[in-house]
Design a protein around this motif. Structure first.
Motif, PDB file in Angstrom:
ATOM      1  N   LEU A  97       0.821  -1.207   0.000  1.00 34.44           N
ATOM      2  CA  LEU A  97       0.000   0.000   0.000  1.00 34.44           C
ATOM      3  C   LEU A  97       0.857   1.260   0.000  1.00 34.44           C
ATOM      4  N   ARG A  98       1.930   1.248   0.797  1.00 30.02           N
ATOM      5  CA  ARG A  98       2.801   2.425   0.850  1.00 30.02           C
ATOM      6  C   ARG A  98       3.433   2.708  -0.498  1.00 30.02           C
ATOM      7  N   SER A  99       3.954   1.679  -1.135  1.00 28.93           N
ATOM      8  CA  SER A  99       4.694   1.884  -2.384  1.00 28.93           C
ATOM      9  C   SER A  99       3.767   2.031  -3.582  1.00 28.93           C
ATOM     10  N   ASN A 100       2.832   1.089  -3.724  1.00 25.84           N
ATOM     11  CA  ASN A 100       2.025   1.043  -4.943  1.00 25.84           C
ATOM     12  C   ASN A 100       0.867   2.037  -4.951  1.00 25.84           C
ATOM     13  N   SER A 123       3.016   2.145 -15.204  1.00 26.00           N
ATOM     14  CA  SER A 123       3.191   0.710 -15.478  1.00 26.00           C
ATOM     15  C   SER A 123       2.254  -0.092 -14.584  1.00 26.00           C
ATOM     16  N   SER A 124       1.169  -0.569 -15.175  1.00 24.82           N
ATOM     17  CA  SER A 124       0.258  -1.468 -14.491  1.00 24.82           C
ATOM     18  C   SER A 124       0.661  -2.906 -14.821  1.00 24.82           C
ATOM     19  N   ILE A 155      -4.904  -5.606  -7.156  1.00 23.49           N
ATOM     20  CA  ILE A 155      -5.860  -4.598  -6.706  1.00 23.49           C
ATOM     21  C   ILE A 155      -5.193  -3.232  -6.616  1.00 23.49           C
ATOM     22  N   GLN A 156      -3.970  -3.191  -6.098  1.00 23.02           N
ATOM     23  CA  GLN A 156      -3.248  -1.916  -5.994  1.00 23.02           C
ATOM     24  C   GLN A 156      -2.979  -1.326  -7.375  1.00 23.02           C
ATOM     25  N   LYS A 157      -2.620  -2.161  -8.328  1.00 21.69           N
ATOM     26  CA  LYS A 157      -2.382  -1.657  -9.678  1.00 21.69           C
ATOM     27  C   LYS A 157      -3.670  -1.151 -10.321  1.00 21.69           C
ATOM     28  N   GLY A 175      -2.399  11.058 -18.896  1.00 14.46           N
ATOM     29  CA  GLY A 175      -2.049   9.720 -18.426  1.00 14.46           C
ATOM     30  C   GLY A 175      -2.219   8.628 -19.467  1.00 14.46           C
ATOM     31  N   ARG A 176      -1.310   7.653 -19.416  1.00 15.75           N
ATOM     32  CA  ARG A 176      -1.387   6.454 -20.250  1.00 15.75           C
ATOM     33  C   ARG A 176      -0.947   5.280 -19.390  1.00 15.75           C
ATOM     34  N   SER A 177      -1.895   4.430 -18.983  1.00 13.98           N
ATOM     35  CA  SER A 177      -1.578   3.250 -18.183  1.00 13.98           C
ATOM     36  C   SER A 177      -1.398   2.053 -19.099  1.00 13.98           C
ATOM     37  N   VAL A 178      -0.265   1.374 -18.953  1.00 10.61           N
ATOM     38  CA  VAL A 178       0.015   0.194 -19.768  1.00 10.61           C
ATOM     39  C   VAL A 178       0.124  -1.024 -18.855  1.00 10.61           C
TER      40      VAL A 178
END
Length: 322
Positions: A97-100, A123-124, A155-157, A175-178
């Motif tokens: 949770l802290r990082s992602n 980067s997902s 879930i975090q991603k 934004g562009r999520s890949v």
């Protein structure tokens, strides 16, 4: 042209940094130009060749540290690669949770104060899809398939994708999520990713070291090579908003294979003695994570941007050896 890479000292971050410094790039459809400044933010310093480049600014620290974010300045583009990997996020919920999540939120809130909204590539992961036991088995994942993550990492991603979409909708970033496939073969030591063995069963035998495959040899998996993954990230960085289209995440192309087929390719390229160094030792904890991930993707959206999967796993091994 100035670009920020979070996780810039990691495997993909290092490859991306070297590529950006060696050629012109046109961010968001702009005329290609040389990168004059590259900020590499990570918890460890970058490789010496990057640290010594006068165009590179190394920022060592965490995204959840306000003092660190205060030093990054403004950039034309951001590539967000930093985060806790799948196995580590599952083992330690708070660290994930802290990082992602907290790290991404802190980055977005820093970027929203910039004078010009940057192109932001997030980067997902394919882990946003999972086999929900209450639903039908996963089939081919299409561009419009509903994500059903079955791990904390997934879930975090997925939450991260939605955050990037909302900040884009508000005009705070472009934004562009890949969604990245499992990247193989990664050099160096194994990491805490649940899928780390997919590199290990190739990398270690090539070094004369035994390696264990913890899942069913015939479990289908979705992979991509480092170079194909890098091409997807760069393409997301370069296209116009109109070419990118929907602000929802885009899955990158995948090669579907199995550990048994991977080891067979290893035998063809390096010889049966090398392939015999792989042991088949089940690990229910690893299989419980990787086994929920999809293995087959249909990616016409990525194809429309000129992206294609790696032709075969033989090509993946050849790339690693080169």
């Amino acid at each position: 042209m100035r670009i920020l890479i979070t996780g810039g000292s990691g495997f993909l971050g290092t490859l991306l940094a070297r590529r950006l410094l060696s050629s012109a790039v046109g961010v968001g459809g702009a005329t290609p130009d040389a990168v004059s400044g590259l900020v590499l933010l990570d918890v460890v310093p970058p490789q010496p060749d990057l640290a010594d480049d006068p165009r590179v600014t190394a920022v060592v620290g965490s995204l959840d540290d306000p003092d660190v974010l205060a030093t990054i300045g403004e950039s034309d583009a951001v590539v967000h690669l930093a985060g806790v990997v799948s196995g580590a996020a599952e083992a330690d919920l708070d660290a994930g949770l802290r990082s992602n999540l907290d790290g991404l939120r802190a980055l977005l809130d820093a970027v929203r104060t910039w004078r010009t909204p940057p192109v932001l590539v997030f980067s997902s992961s394919l882990a946003v899809f999972g086999r929900d036991p209450a639903l039908a088995p996963l089939g081919v994942i299409a561009d419009d398939t509903l994500p059903t993550p079955q791990s904390s990492y997934g879930i975090q991603k997925l939450i991260g994708e939605h955050l990037v979409t909302d900040y884009t909708r508000r005009g705070l970033v472009r934004g562009r999520s890949v969604r990245l496939m499992t990247v193989a073969v990664r050099p160096g030591r194994p990491n805490a990713a649940a899928s780390s063995f997919l590199s290990g069963i190739i990398r270690e035998p090539l070094a004369g070291v035994r390696a264990a495959c913890p899942v069913d040899p015939d479990m289908p998996v979705a992979l991509s090579s480092p170079s194909a993954t890098l091409s997807g990230i760069l393409r997301a960085l370069e296209v116009t908003d109109a070419e990118w289209g929907s602000t929802t995440a885009m899955s990158l192309p995948a090669l579907t294979t199995t550990p048994r087929e991977m080891v067979a390719a290893l035998g063809r390229i390096a010889g049966p003695e090398v392939a015999s160094l792989v042991d088949w030792i089940p690990d229910p904890a690893i299989e419980a994570i990787v086994g929920t991930w999809p293995s087959r993707f249909s990616t016409p959206r990525a194809a429309s941007l000129g992206l294609s999967p790696v032709p075969s796993f033989d090509d993946v091994i050849t790339e690693f050896l080169s």
